[in-house]
Design an enzyme around this catalytic site. Sequence first.
Site, PDB file in Angstrom:
ATOM      1  NE  ARG A  40      42.671  96.451  14.745  1.00 29.99           N
ATOM      2  CZ  ARG A  40      42.391  97.625  14.191  1.00 29.99           C
ATOM      3  NH1 ARG A  40      41.847  97.674  12.989  1.00 29.99           N
ATOM      4  NH2 ARG A  40      42.635  98.746  14.848  1.00 29.99           N
ATOM      5  NE  ARG A  96      41.714 102.842  15.916  1.00 32.51           N
ATOM      6  CZ  ARG A  96      41.079 104.009  15.915  1.00 32.51           C
ATOM      7  NH1 ARG A  96      41.691 105.089  15.450  1.00 32.51           N
ATOM      8  NH2 ARG A  96      39.851 104.120  16.376  1.00 32.51           N
ATOM      9  CG  PHE A 151      49.688  96.592  15.688  1.00 33.44           C
ATOM     10  CD1 PHE A 151      49.521  96.010  16.932  1.00 33.44           C
ATOM     11  CD2 PHE A 151      49.992  95.779  14.616  1.00 33.44           C
ATOM     12  CE1 PHE A 151      49.657  94.649  17.109  1.00 33.44           C
ATOM     13  CE2 PHE A 151      50.131  94.408  14.776  1.00 33.44           C
ATOM     14  CZ  PHE A 151      49.961  93.841  16.025  1.00 33.44           C
TER      15      PHE A 151
END
Length: 235
Positions: free
Chosen positions: A189, A82, A80
């Site tokens: 994601r 990142r 996360f």
Amino acid sequence: MRFRSDVTVELVKSSASDADVLFAARVSTAGEKSLEEVGADAERSAGLINYLMRDRHGSPFEHNQFTFYVSAPIFVFREFMRHRTFSYNEESGRYRRLEPVFYVPGAGRKLVQEGKPGRYVFVDGSPEQHALVEQTTRRVCGEAYRGYLEMLEAGVAREVARGVLPVSIYSTMYATCNARALMNFLSLRTKREDSTFPSFPQREIEMVAERMEEHFAAAMPLTHAAWNRNGRVAP
């Protein structure tokens, strides 16, 4: 000791609607008259939202806010972080004793990676592999947490003792973003065949993303539909 194979995602608060996109976009041509779009019926301007998405005029999608509460394994949070367009506040193992809640892959989690980096897929594991993963996870996490408690009871500082805990331990955080940042996160994601730029996320962070997308679609249905219509590419 508790073992979970799921995640928690709750929308704590939001200030987000499709109308937010309209007044932000129309100020460039309408000036003060754009105030009339605050709270307007966005359905009448779905075409404008689609145009902005299609031609990637991104800034009008930033005038809103979502705050999520997330409970997930620490290794999910490390991915996360990142995404630097989010604001984060996470539970700290320096200041509180961490609870013995650990992630163990569920029966549906694909375990075996096939192919080369960048061109690999995950396939189902055998019953023996699933049993090995669960048994080993439970044993190692149990040993680690007992060592953690032993150090705490001996007076060792929490920030030192936590070093023996695995990244499968659960943590909690608040994550805040705007719709543009959220669309970028979701495009990377989640795995969708209809994406212009397919992504291959780790399943555990995809579980979080799927729950966040549900909240996004409910708050901004026209924006979400336009995003899907245009290949799930953040503007």
